[in-house]
Design a protein around this motif. Structure first.
Motif, PDB file in Angstrom:
ATOM      1  N   ARG A  76      -6.812   7.687  -8.616  1.00 60.84           N
ATOM      2  CA  ARG A  76      -7.876   6.741  -8.274  1.00 60.84           C
ATOM      3  C   ARG A  76      -9.242   7.428  -8.250  1.00 60.84           C
ATOM      4  O   ARG A  76     -10.220   6.949  -8.832  1.00 60.84           O
ATOM      5  CB  ARG A  76      -7.595   6.086  -6.921  1.00 60.84           C
ATOM      6  CG  ARG A  76      -8.628   5.018  -6.540  1.00 60.84           C
ATOM      7  CD  ARG A  76      -8.171   4.241  -5.310  1.00 60.84           C
ATOM      8  NE  ARG A  76      -9.121   3.181  -5.009  1.00 60.84           N
ATOM      9  CZ  ARG A  76      -9.949   3.193  -3.974  1.00 60.84           C
ATOM     10  NH1 ARG A  76      -9.956   4.231  -3.129  1.00 60.84           N
ATOM     11  NH2 ARG A  76     -10.770   2.181  -3.765  1.00 60.84           N
ATOM     12  N   VAL A 123      -1.331   4.837 -15.821  1.00 57.54           N
ATOM     13  CA  VAL A 123      -0.857   4.339 -14.529  1.00 57.54           C
ATOM     14  C   VAL A 123      -0.236   2.958 -14.695  1.00 57.54           C
ATOM     15  O   VAL A 123       0.828   2.657 -14.143  1.00 57.54           O
ATOM     16  CB  VAL A 123      -2.022   4.307 -13.518  1.00 57.54           C
ATOM     17  CG1 VAL A 123      -1.611   3.593 -12.236  1.00 57.54           C
ATOM     18  CG2 VAL A 123      -2.489   5.724 -13.202  1.00 57.54           C
ATOM     19  N   ASP A 188      -3.412  -0.400  -4.750  1.00 61.80           N
ATOM     20  CA  ASP A 188      -2.677   0.662  -4.053  1.00 61.80           C
ATOM     21  C   ASP A 188      -1.267   0.870  -4.593  1.00 61.80           C
ATOM     22  O   ASP A 188      -0.771   2.005  -4.639  1.00 61.80           O
ATOM     23  CB  ASP A 188      -2.606   0.341  -2.562  1.00 61.80           C
ATOM     24  CG  ASP A 188      -3.937   0.524  -1.867  1.00 61.80           C
ATOM     25  OD1 ASP A 188      -4.733   1.372  -2.321  1.00 61.80           O
ATOM     26  OD2 ASP A 188      -4.204  -0.191  -0.883  1.00 61.80           O
ATOM     27  N   TRP A 191      -1.578   3.041  -7.735  1.00 57.96           N
ATOM     28  CA  TRP A 191      -2.043   4.406  -7.449  1.00 57.96           C
ATOM     29  C   TRP A 191      -0.948   5.222  -6.769  1.00 57.96           C
ATOM     30  O   TRP A 191      -0.700   6.380  -7.116  1.00 57.96           O
ATOM     31  CB  TRP A 191      -3.285   4.378  -6.566  1.00 57.96           C
ATOM     32  CG  TRP A 191      -4.457   3.640  -7.128  1.00 57.96           C
ATOM     33  CD1 TRP A 191      -5.221   2.700  -6.493  1.00 57.96           C
ATOM     34  CD2 TRP A 191      -5.039   3.778  -8.432  1.00 57.96           C
ATOM     35  NE1 TRP A 191      -6.214   2.236  -7.323  1.00 57.96           N
ATOM     36  CE2 TRP A 191      -6.129   2.883  -8.516  1.00 57.96           C
ATOM     37  CE3 TRP A 191      -4.734   4.565  -9.538  1.00 57.96           C
ATOM     38  CZ2 TRP A 191      -6.914   2.757  -9.655  1.00 57.96           C
ATOM     39  CZ3 TRP A 191      -5.512   4.438 -10.681  1.00 57.96           C
ATOM     40  CH2 TRP A 191      -6.586   3.553 -10.736  1.00 57.96           C
ATOM     41  N   SER A 192      -0.264   4.622  -5.764  1.00 55.15           N
ATOM     42  CA  SER A 192       0.750   5.378  -5.036  1.00 55.15           C
ATOM     43  C   SER A 192       1.964   5.668  -5.901  1.00 55.15           C
ATOM     44  O   SER A 192       2.607   6.710  -5.755  1.00 55.15           O
ATOM     45  CB  SER A 192       1.175   4.609  -3.780  1.00 55.15           C
ATOM     46  OG  SER A 192       1.721   3.347  -4.120  1.00 55.15           O
ATOM     47  N   ALA A 195       0.797   8.662  -8.019  1.00 58.32           N
ATOM     48  CA  ALA A 195       0.072   9.757  -7.382  1.00 58.32           C
ATOM     49  C   ALA A 195       0.873  11.061  -7.351  1.00 58.32           C
ATOM     50  O   ALA A 195       2.088  11.067  -7.245  1.00 58.32           O
ATOM     51  CB  ALA A 195      -0.295   9.369  -5.957  1.00 58.32           C
TER      52      ALA A 195
END
Length: 407
Positions: A76, A123, A188, A191-192, A195
């Motif tokens: 992010r 992503v 979120d 991204w998670s 990550a």
């Protein structure tokens, strides 16, 4: 302490797709302006090729390192940095009146633009639900095409009402808007899922993804990327506007309208394409779309009536959008989070090599031969790459039937 509002998975998917689309708008909006930009500053039309090539070269340099860096950098924060750089370098470009600086600015914009799309798309395709990956990638394709056409409409209107310089400013505004959306309601889940923690432990791989190397499949994906980028930059953003203005009698606004019509048809078709791909359709989508897209781009040079020219553009946009769904799905279901960024970055790098070479080769071919030869070469290149990928998909054992049950 203020609690951040929760966002649905659907909104987060739409957000990332719109972010990719807004990046596309930063160059789609200036397509109608570039020939007029050269005329305004007394630059030869032949400079259009090097200017387009400089932007593509920047993307080619950035993509592979950008994908590899996803192994270590928080996605992010990484994406925000490169997206902000793209805004800052795009907006003032229209004030430059010399070929050297404009080429430098477009090269830097290519660096930031390539990195932004590579991060966001890696992503998106990796963290998408396995049973909806085709629909997610189809939505991303629609966002890209919609943004390119909307950018062309925006650019056409701005260049005719406010002038060339303001077109570059307007091109950067949609990306600012989507970044504001992401700041307020971040994606979120995506991204998670992608990550990499500070300890170096990565998120679990997407369901069904493998780490196995498949060099022939990677090369086939690179081939389609090369061909589609070659045709997009040499044709759609280079020779097509020239033919539209000089041969078919279109103006910037009517060319933009034709591109927008292609997007409308793509929007109508993409839900069906996404469902077909989710059910396992790979080769059929590739071959049908590749044949239609190749025929359309090859026909443009002989179509001098505005309506016929616009109709061929519509077919080209819709067909190539459908084709581009399959490579993203194949990458997302074959490689996990650690490797998908490298694969996406590599394919985009090869694509941008095609984008850099395309304008130079095609405008050279126009000079030494004809527009007909240039259009036929683009069509054959596109068709050959799609047929090759279809063969590799078949070899890899992905039949045209449902491979993933709905969850």
């Amino acid at each position: 302490m203020r609690v951040r509002p929760a966002t649905s998975a659907r909104e987060q998917t739409l957000l990332l797709c719109c972010l990719i689309g807004a990046v596309q708008m930063t160059w789609g909006a200036i397509v109608p302006a570039l020939p007029l930009y050269l005329d305004r500053y007394g630059l030869a039309v032949g400079m259009l090729g090097p200017i387009l090539a400089a932007f593509a070269a920047g993307r080619a340099v950035a993509n592979a390192p950008a994908g590899l860096a996803l192994r270590w950098w928080p996605p992010r924060r990484y994406l925000w940095s490169v997206a902000a750089g793209l805004v800052l370098v795009t907006a003032p470009t229209g004030l430059v009146d010399d070929a050297g600086p404009i080429m430098l600015l477009r090269f830097v914009a290519g660096l930031f633009g390539g990195a932004t799309v590579t991060v966001a798309y890696s992503v998106l395709v990796t963290a998408a639900p396995a049973d909806r990956r085709g629909s997610v990638v189809a939505t991303a394709m629609v966002a890209m095409m919609s943004a390119a056409a909307a950018g062309a409409v925006l650019g056409g209107v701005v260049v005719e009402t406010l002038g060339v310089a303001w077109t570059f400013v307007a091109a950067a505004l949609p990306l600012l808007g989507v970044l504001a959306w992401e700041a307020a309601r971040p994606a979120d889940r995506y991204w998670s899922a992608y990550a990499v923690a500070s300890t170096g432990v990565e998120a679990p791989p997407a369901p069904g993804a493998s780490r196995g190397a498949d060099r022939p499949l990677v090369l086939a994906l690179c081939g389609v990327s090369f061909a589609t980028f070659f045709v997009r930059f040499a044709g759609e953003q280079g020779l097509v506007p020239v033919m539209a203005y000089d041969g078919a009698g279109l103006r910037p606004a009517t060319l933009a309208a034709a591109m927008a019509a292609g997007t409308v048809v793509s929007l109508a078709a993409m839900p069906l394409v996404g469902r077909l791909v989710d059910r396992g359709a790979r080769r059929s989508v590739l071959l049908a779309g590749g044949a239609a897209g190749a025929a359309a781009i090859a026909a443009l040079c002989v179509l001098h009536h505005p309506v016929a020219f616009a109709a061929a553009l519509v077919v080209y946009f819709a067909a190539t959008t459908a084709v581009n769904v399959v490579p993203g799905v194949v990458a997302g279901e074959t490689w996990g989070p650690r490797d998908s960024g490298a694969v996406v970055g590599l394919t985009r790098t090869v694509g941008d090599v095609g984008a850099a070479a395309g304008p130079l080769v095609i405008f050279w071919l126009v000079d030494v031969s004809s527009r007909l030869a240039a259009c036929v070469v683009m069509g054959l290149l596109l068709l050959a790459s799609v047929v090759h990928l279809a063969g590799q998909v078949r070899r890899a054992g992905a039949p045209d039937r449902a491979p993933v049950p709905a969850s």
